[in-house]
Structure formats: structure tokens, C-alpha cells
Write a protein that holds these residues in place. Structure first.
Motif, PDB file in Angstrom:
ATOM      1  N   GLU A  46     -17.812  -1.590  24.374  1.00  0.00           N
ATOM      2  CA  GLU A  46     -17.951  -0.156  25.126  1.00  0.00           C
ATOM      3  C   GLU A  46     -18.722   0.826  24.503  1.00  0.00           C
ATOM      4  O   GLU A  46     -18.576   0.932  23.212  1.00  0.00           O
ATOM      5  CB  GLU A  46     -16.310   0.240  25.449  1.00  0.00           C
ATOM      6  CG  GLU A  46     -16.318   1.402  26.351  1.00  0.00           C
ATOM      7  CD  GLU A  46     -16.143   0.928  27.770  1.00  0.00           C
ATOM      8  OE1 GLU A  46     -17.154   0.904  28.496  1.00  0.00           O
ATOM      9  OE2 GLU A  46     -15.233   0.091  28.109  1.00  0.00           O
ATOM     10  N   ASP A  47     -19.505   1.620  25.215  1.00  0.00           N
ATOM     11  CA  ASP A  47     -20.220   3.046  24.606  1.00  0.00           C
ATOM     12  C   ASP A  47     -19.822   4.159  25.630  1.00  0.00           C
ATOM     13  O   ASP A  47     -20.618   4.841  25.675  1.00  0.00           O
ATOM     14  CB  ASP A  47     -21.738   2.844  24.469  1.00  0.00           C
ATOM     15  CG  ASP A  47     -22.133   2.420  25.757  1.00  0.00           C
ATOM     16  OD1 ASP A  47     -21.585   2.433  26.861  1.00  0.00           O
ATOM     17  OD2 ASP A  47     -23.575   2.353  25.735  1.00  0.00           O
ATOM     18  N   HIS A  48     -18.534   4.304  25.838  1.00  0.00           N
ATOM     19  CA  HIS A  48     -18.133   5.436  26.514  1.00  0.00           C
ATOM     20  C   HIS A  48     -17.010   6.150  25.724  1.00  0.00           C
ATOM     21  O   HIS A  48     -16.349   5.685  24.868  1.00  0.00           O
ATOM     22  CB  HIS A  48     -17.523   5.163  28.085  1.00  0.00           C
ATOM     23  CG  HIS A  48     -18.727   4.726  28.863  1.00  0.00           C
ATOM     24  ND1 HIS A  48     -19.520   3.680  28.743  1.00  0.00           N
ATOM     25  CD2 HIS A  48     -19.283   5.603  29.977  1.00  0.00           C
ATOM     26  CE1 HIS A  48     -20.351   3.783  29.650  1.00  0.00           C
ATOM     27  NE2 HIS A  48     -20.431   4.980  30.576  1.00  0.00           N
ATOM     28  N   SER A  49     -16.723   7.433  26.263  1.00  0.00           N
ATOM     29  CA  SER A  49     -15.624   8.293  25.678  1.00  0.00           C
ATOM     30  C   SER A  49     -14.305   7.771  25.909  1.00  0.00           C
ATOM     31  O   SER A  49     -14.084   7.230  27.001  1.00  0.00           O
ATOM     32  CB  SER A  49     -15.873   9.844  26.186  1.00  0.00           C
ATOM     33  OG  SER A  49     -14.715  10.490  25.822  1.00  0.00           O
ATOM     34  N   ALA A  50     -13.383   7.913  25.030  1.00  0.00           N
ATOM     35  CA  ALA A  50     -12.185   7.547  25.028  1.00  0.00           C
ATOM     36  C   ALA A  50     -11.220   8.758  25.682  1.00  0.00           C
ATOM     37  O   ALA A  50      -9.975   8.561  25.752  1.00  0.00           O
ATOM     38  CB  ALA A  50     -11.630   6.813  23.972  1.00  0.00           C
ATOM     39  N   LYS A  51     -11.683   9.800  26.352  1.00  0.00           N
ATOM     40  CA  LYS A  51     -10.958  10.589  26.868  1.00  0.00           C
ATOM     41  C   LYS A  51     -10.068  10.043  28.057  1.00  0.00           C
ATOM     42  O   LYS A  51      -9.065  10.875  28.405  1.00  0.00           O
ATOM     43  CB  LYS A  51     -11.449  11.717  27.228  1.00  0.00           C
ATOM     44  CG  LYS A  51     -12.443  12.597  26.095  1.00  0.00           C
ATOM     45  CD  LYS A  51     -13.234  13.474  26.420  1.00  0.00           C
ATOM     46  CE  LYS A  51     -14.060  14.260  25.346  1.00  0.00           C
ATOM     47  NZ  LYS A  51     -14.966  15.278  25.671  1.00  0.00           N
ATOM     48  N   THR A  52     -10.439   9.174  28.784  1.00  0.00           N
ATOM     49  CA  THR A  52     -10.102   8.526  30.017  1.00  0.00           C
ATOM     50  C   THR A  52     -10.018   7.060  29.564  1.00  0.00           C
ATOM     51  O   THR A  52     -11.044   6.700  28.930  1.00  0.00           O
ATOM     52  CB  THR A  52     -10.389   8.968  31.296  1.00  0.00           C
ATOM     53  OG1 THR A  52     -11.818   8.473  31.547  1.00  0.00           O
ATOM     54  CG2 THR A  52     -10.656  10.595  31.237  1.00  0.00           C
ATOM     55  N   PHE A  53      -9.462   6.300  30.569  1.00  0.00           N
ATOM     56  CA  PHE A  53      -9.869   4.903  30.484  1.00  0.00           C
ATOM     57  C   PHE A  53     -10.710   4.469  32.049  1.00  0.00           C
ATOM     58  O   PHE A  53     -10.867   3.352  32.203  1.00  0.00           O
ATOM     59  CB  PHE A  53      -8.357   4.021  31.013  1.00  0.00           C
ATOM     60  CG  PHE A  53      -7.672   4.029  29.625  1.00  0.00           C
ATOM     61  CD1 PHE A  53      -8.030   2.932  28.668  1.00  0.00           C
ATOM     62  CD2 PHE A  53      -6.666   4.826  29.204  1.00  0.00           C
ATOM     63  CE1 PHE A  53      -7.268   2.909  27.442  1.00  0.00           C
ATOM     64  CE2 PHE A  53      -6.015   4.778  27.911  1.00  0.00           C
ATOM     65  CZ  PHE A  53      -6.445   3.892  27.082  1.00  0.00           C
ATOM     66  N   GLU A  54     -11.312   5.541  32.416  1.00  0.00           N
ATOM     67  CA  GLU A  54     -12.490   5.327  33.409  1.00  0.00           C
ATOM     68  C   GLU A  54     -13.801   4.784  32.791  1.00  0.00           C
ATOM     69  O   GLU A  54     -14.629   5.597  32.699  1.00  0.00           O
ATOM     70  CB  GLU A  54     -12.574   6.479  34.182  1.00  0.00           C
ATOM     71  CG  GLU A  54     -11.536   7.025  35.046  1.00  0.00           C
ATOM     72  CD  GLU A  54     -11.081   6.023  36.104  1.00  0.00           C
ATOM     73  OE1 GLU A  54     -11.840   5.411  36.614  1.00  0.00           O
ATOM     74  OE2 GLU A  54      -9.722   5.642  35.982  1.00  0.00           O
ATOM     75  N   ARG A  55     -13.773   3.764  31.928  1.00  0.00           N
ATOM     76  CA  ARG A  55     -14.801   3.378  31.183  1.00  0.00           C
ATOM     77  C   ARG A  55     -15.285   1.807  31.827  1.00  0.00           C
ATOM     78  O   ARG A  55     -14.513   1.179  32.093  1.00  0.00           O
ATOM     79  CB  ARG A  55     -14.349   3.015  29.616  1.00  0.00           C
ATOM     80  CG  ARG A  55     -13.948   4.112  29.062  1.00  0.00           C
ATOM     81  CD  ARG A  55     -13.346   3.783  27.674  1.00  0.00           C
ATOM     82  NE  ARG A  55     -11.944   4.562  27.433  1.00  0.00           N
ATOM     83  CZ  ARG A  55     -11.211   4.044  26.670  1.00  0.00           C
ATOM     84  NH1 ARG A  55     -11.035   3.015  25.834  1.00  0.00           N
ATOM     85  NH2 ARG A  55     -10.058   4.968  26.436  1.00  0.00           N
TER      86      ARG A  55
END
Length: 137
Positions: A46-55
Motif C-alpha cells: 500500500e502507498d496511501h495514508s493511514a489516516k483512514t482505511f479508505e485505501r
């Protein structure tokens, strides 16, 4: 033999430069599963922010269980540290509950916690809240 899925996440170039690269995380996770004789089922990059689980990759992972691909055996979801899993304490708590219902046990290999032990919830809160505060700052 235990089954594990490996979750490997970065969100910035800075993280890759500071030893959180996907390659580094994968190597550490593979070393642990090899030592503990755990079979790897999936590796999620994964290469997205972990601020949400909308990855994107996280959503694909969870969707695979919603479509009935979950077995009855407990599987591990391994990542290096809790901030790789989430940087939002309330969302992390909800996701841990969802995973538990699917017989998936999330575990950080560098910050191991037995979440069945009530006192470990305090440590989990620290591990998750610290990066959330960093994000807010």
C-alpha cells in the motif's frame, strides 16, 4: 501451521528514506515468518495514508473476505509497527473489531501485543495515538 498476510505500507518518500521502505518492511516481515514457521498467504503493498482505511489495497483485502474467501482458521495480519496499520485510533479500534470477527489477528512484529490482555489496550492506544498526534501537528 499458522497462515499470515503481510501488510506493507508507506505514504511518503520521507518514510522510504528513513527505513520504512516497502522493501525493508517486507524483509523484516519475511524474516519473522520464516523464524516462526508461518506460511504467507498474501502480501499487500500500500502507498496511501493511514489516516483512514479508505485505501485501495486495503479495500481489496477486506472485500476478499466479504465475498466469503475467509476460512475458519485464524490468520495473522502482520505489519512492522502499528502506525503502518493505522494513524487514527478510533478507526483502528473499529477495524480491529471487524478483523477479529473474520478470525484475523492483526499484529505488529516490532510492537507485539496480545489484544486479549486488557492492559495491552493502553499500549495499543499509545502506539496508535502518537502517530495521529504527529499527523495533527
Amino acid at each position: 501451521m499458522q497462515i499470515a498476510d503481510l501488510y506493507i505500507r508507506v505514504s511518503t518518500d520521507e518514510q522510504a528514506d528513513k527505513g520504512y521502505s516497502q522493501r525493508d518492511q517486507e524483509e523484516r516481515l519475511r524474516n519473522i515468518v520464516s523464524l516462526k514457521n508461518i506460511r504467507i498467504d498474501r502480501i499487500i503493498f500500500e502507498d496511501h495514508s493511514a489516516k483512514t482505511f479508505e485505501r485501495p489495497e486495503w479495500q481489496k483485502y477486506m472485500d476478499s473476505f466479504r465475498r466469503g474467501k475467509s476460512g475458519k482458521e485464524t490468520r495473522l495480519l502482520l505489519f512492522t509497527k502499528w502506525d503502518r496499520f493505522s494513524r487514527n485510533i478510533s478507526e483502528a479500534d473499529q477495524m480491529i473489531s471487524k478483523l477479529t470477527k473474520l478470525n484475523i489477528s492483526p499484529q505488529a512484529i516490532e510492537q507485539p501485543l496480545d489484544l486479549r490482555v486488557p492492559e495491552n489496550k493502553l499500549l495499543l492506544a499509545i502506539y496508535l495515538l502518537t502517530p495521529e498526534v504527529e499527523n495533527d501537528r
